[in-house]
Write an enzyme that holds these catalytic residues in place. Structure first.
Site, short mmCIF file in Angstrom:
data_model
loop_
_atom_site.label_atom_id
_atom_site.label_comp_id
_atom_site.label_asym_id
_atom_site.label_seq_id
_atom_site.Cartn_x
_atom_site.Cartn_y
_atom_site.Cartn_z
N CYS A 6 2.98 -6.93 2.21
CA CYS A 6 2.11 -7.37 1.11
C CYS A 6 2.84 -7.21 -0.23
CB CYS A 6 0.80 -6.58 1.11
SG CYS A 6 -0.41 -7.15 2.34
N HIS A 45 -3.07 -10.34 4.64
CA HIS A 45 -2.73 -9.22 5.51
C HIS A 45 -3.49 -9.33 6.83
CE1 HIS A 45 -1.29 -5.17 6.48
NE2 HIS A 45 -2.44 -5.10 7.14
N HIS A 98 4.17 -10.38 11.74
CA HIS A 98 5.36 -11.17 11.41
C HIS A 98 5.96 -11.72 12.67
CE1 HIS A 98 6.37 -6.91 11.87
NE2 HIS A 98 7.49 -7.31 12.43
P1 AMP Z 1 8.97 -4.91 13.75
O1 AMP Z 1 9.77 -3.75 14.30
O2 AMP Z 1 8.72 -6.00 14.74
O3 AMP Z 1 7.70 -4.41 13.08
O4 AMP Z 1 9.89 -5.59 12.66
C1 AMP Z 1 9.94 -5.17 11.35
C2 AMP Z 1 11.18 -5.78 10.77
O5 AMP Z 1 11.06 -5.74 9.36
C3 AMP Z 1 12.47 -5.08 11.13
O6 AMP Z 1 13.34 -6.00 11.80
C4 AMP Z 1 13.03 -4.62 9.79
O7 AMP Z 1 14.43 -4.72 9.72
C5 AMP Z 1 12.34 -5.57 8.84
N1 AMP Z 1 12.17 -5.09 7.48
C6 AMP Z 1 11.64 -3.90 7.07
N2 AMP Z 1 11.62 -3.82 5.74
C7 AMP Z 1 12.13 -5.00 5.27
C8 AMP Z 1 12.37 -5.53 3.97
N3 AMP Z 1 12.08 -4.84 2.85
N4 AMP Z 1 12.92 -6.76 3.87
C9 AMP Z 1 13.22 -7.46 4.98
N5 AMP Z 1 13.02 -7.02 6.23
C10 AMP Z 1 12.48 -5.81 6.38
ZN ZN Z 2 0.26 -6.51 4.42
#
Ligand code: AMP
Ligand code: ZN
Length: 112
Positions: A6, A45, A98
């Site tokens: 968010c 969200h 995501h």
């Molecule tokens: P998940 O483990 O499926 O929840 O994936 C979360 C993903 O978000 C991971 O691959 C992280 O590397 C990525 N992530 C976390 N923080 C950031 C950020 N600030 N910008 C880009 N990617 C992020």
């Molecule tokens: Zn959110």
């Protein structure tokens, strides 16, 4: 709400955006696991794909309409993978739904 994605939508945390429109955002994963690793999120969200309902599901079809365009723009004509992790056992670390777009190499089939 203390949600990192968010905050990215709000512009409070920087991201490398590859696509944006009124309802969704796509940006590069900060810790890429493939040559192309993009996250596609709804701007609203939704905690995970387990919280998809009749009321919010139109953004899901929109995400899946946009993913092929993003993949084409990234040169993923040989294929790619879409992943969404759900909850603790699914390995979800960010609790704003995501979709990972992974590609740019032949991806391994087996789970680690
Ligand atoms: P998940 O483990 O499926 O929840 O994936 C979360 C993903 O978000 C991971 O691959 C992280 O590397 C990525 N992530 C976390 N923080 C950031 C950020 N600030 N910008 C880009 N990617 C992020
Ligand atoms: Zn959110």
């Amino acid at each position: 709400m203390d949600c990192i994605f968010c905050k990215i939508v709000a512009g409070d945390i920087p991201s490398t955006k590859v696509y944006e429109d009124e309802s969704i955002l796509a940006f590069r994963d900060i810790n890429p696991e493939a040559p192309v690793h993009i996250l596609v999120i709804p701007k609203c969200h939704i905690s995970s794909a387990n919280e998809i309902t009749e009321e919010n599901s139109s953004v899901i079809s929109h995400i899946f309409e946009c993913i092929p365009k993003i993949a084409t723009a990234e040169g993923l004509e040989k294929g790619y993978r879409i992943i969404t992790n759900i909850g603790e056992d699914g390995g979800q670390s960010v609790h704003h739904m995501h979709f990972h777009i992974l590609g740019g190499k032949k991806l391994p089939l087996k789970l680690a």
